[in-house]
Design an enzyme around this catalytic site. Structure first.
Site, mmCIF file in Angstrom:
data_model
loop_
_atom_site.group_PDB
_atom_site.id
_atom_site.type_symbol
_atom_site.label_atom_id
_atom_site.label_comp_id
_atom_site.label_asym_id
_atom_site.label_seq_id
_atom_site.Cartn_x
_atom_site.Cartn_y
_atom_site.Cartn_z
ATOM 1 C CB SER A 8 34.774 33.169 6.739
ATOM 2 O OG SER A 8 33.829 34.155 7.108
ATOM 3 C CG HIS A 31 37.959 34.937 9.310
ATOM 4 N ND1 HIS A 31 39.111 35.674 9.477
ATOM 5 C CD2 HIS A 31 37.074 35.767 8.703
ATOM 6 C CE1 HIS A 31 38.931 36.883 8.987
ATOM 7 N NE2 HIS A 31 37.695 36.975 8.522
ATOM 8 C CG ASP A 33 34.045 38.023 8.319
ATOM 9 O OD1 ASP A 33 35.139 38.607 8.273
ATOM 10 O OD2 ASP A 33 33.778 37.028 7.621
ATOM 11 C CG MET A 35 30.451 42.515 8.923
ATOM 12 S SD MET A 35 29.711 42.080 7.325
ATOM 13 C CE MET A 35 30.779 40.736 6.823
ATOM 14 C CG HIS A 64 37.926 40.984 9.141
ATOM 15 N ND1 HIS A 64 37.576 40.690 7.838
ATOM 16 C CD2 HIS A 64 38.308 42.293 9.137
ATOM 17 C CE1 HIS A 64 37.749 41.767 7.093
ATOM 18 N NE2 HIS A 64 38.181 42.747 7.856
ATOM 19 C CG MET A 66 34.983 44.083 8.069
ATOM 20 S SD MET A 66 34.249 43.026 6.806
ATOM 21 C CE MET A 66 34.153 41.489 7.712
ATOM 22 C CG MET A 135 39.590 43.409 3.211
ATOM 23 S SD MET A 135 38.847 41.898 3.891
ATOM 24 C CE MET A 135 37.290 41.837 2.981
ATOM 25 N N GLY A 142 29.614 38.062 2.173
ATOM 26 C CA GLY A 142 30.273 36.864 1.701
ATOM 27 C C GLY A 142 29.831 36.504 0.298
ATOM 28 N N GLY A 143 30.565 35.569 -0.318
ATOM 29 C CA GLY A 143 30.173 35.050 -1.613
ATOM 30 C C GLY A 143 30.499 35.933 -2.799
ATOM 31 C CG ASP A 173 38.235 37.793 4.401
ATOM 32 O OD1 ASP A 173 37.473 37.077 3.711
ATOM 33 O OD2 ASP A 173 37.877 38.326 5.462
ATOM 34 N N GLY A 174 38.287 36.991 0.864
ATOM 35 C CA GLY A 174 37.331 37.411 -0.145
ATOM 36 C C GLY A 174 37.465 36.622 -1.428
ATOM 37 N N GLY A 175 36.508 35.757 -1.688
ATOM 38 C CA GLY A 175 36.523 34.989 -2.924
ATOM 39 C C GLY A 175 37.609 33.928 -2.989
ATOM 40 N N GLY A 195 35.194 31.147 2.961
ATOM 41 C CA GLY A 195 33.851 31.017 3.496
ATOM 42 C C GLY A 195 33.032 29.981 2.771
#
Length: 223
Positions: A8, A31, A33, A35, A64, A66, A135, A142-143, A173-175, A195
């Site tokens: 990401s 990827h 994002d 937003m 993605h 959002m 998700m 992120g992070g 996606d996420g962590g 990411g």
């Protein structure tokens, strides 16, 4: 397709996105994002930057979205040549129609679920999709720390897809990191967005290869 890794660029240096893409040639996707500061409380980048990335990398781009009103905005990303477009079901007015429109435009259609959104109400929609994104953090930044509470949903999503005989990619996606990717793979995920675990590494390409190896090992059937 087996295990796929999608770094990401949300965790990359926005001033050097072309270099970031070049640094992860071992990846399957890049990827992105998008937003809008409405659907999520953050503003990142939009179609013009995606179009520039398409010209700067040979990696297929996984967008993605959002954003609010993806029914209106998502087709433009498919028109631009993005390989996969994922919209949030919580924001879509007509998810089946949108998925069909994206596919008709030649892109893979993905649908995303926030952590609190169950998969069961959408079981009958899965056949309209190429990918389901679960998700594993709240979308927007992120992070964040991986939410283990999402693992049962990943398992249920895989069970639902397999029960219908669908060749559905299941993305998380996420962590996602070396500490969490094996749990996701064991639960049934096969496309992994990472990411900071990639772009925060000294060698992003090597990080991609390492994450892939961990997921592939965890995906092997037991017994």
């Amino acid at each position: 397709m087996g295990v796929q890794i999608a770094p990401s660029i949300l965790s990359a240096d926005f001033a050097r996105l072309a270099q970031a893409a070049e640094s992860v040639q071992a990846a399957d996707w890049l990827h992105v994002d998008v937003m809008d500061n409405h659907f999520v409380p953050n503003l990142t980048l939009g179609l013009p930057v995606v179009e520039s990335l398409l010209a700067a990398t040979d990696l297929p781009i996984d967008c993605h979205l959002m954003i609010d009103d993806p029914d209106r905005w998502a087709p433009a990303y498919a028109d631009a040549g993005v390989g996969s477009v994922t919209f949030h079901v919580e924001a879509a007015h007509a998810p089946v129609r949108l998925a069909r429109e994206l596919r008709a435009l030649g892109t893979r259609a993905g649908m995303a679920l926030k952590p609190a959104t169950p998969v069961e109400p959408y079981a009958d929609l899965l056949g309209e999709l190429d990918m389901l994104l679960v998700m594993t953090v709240e979308p927007g930044f992120g992070g964040q720390k991986f939410l283990d509470l999402c693992l049962p949903k990943i398992r249920r999503a895989r069970e639902l897809a397999s029960g219908q005989g669908l060749d559905l990619w299941l993305q998380v996606d996420g962590g996602v990191s070396a500490e969490t990717i094996e749990r996701c793979a064991e639960a049934g995920a096969d496309v992994f967005v990472a990411g900071s675990a990639v772009f925060g590494a000294e060698d992003p390409d090597r990080a991609v290869t390492y994450l892939r190896a961990l997921a592939e090992e965890a995906s092997k059937p037991t017994g």
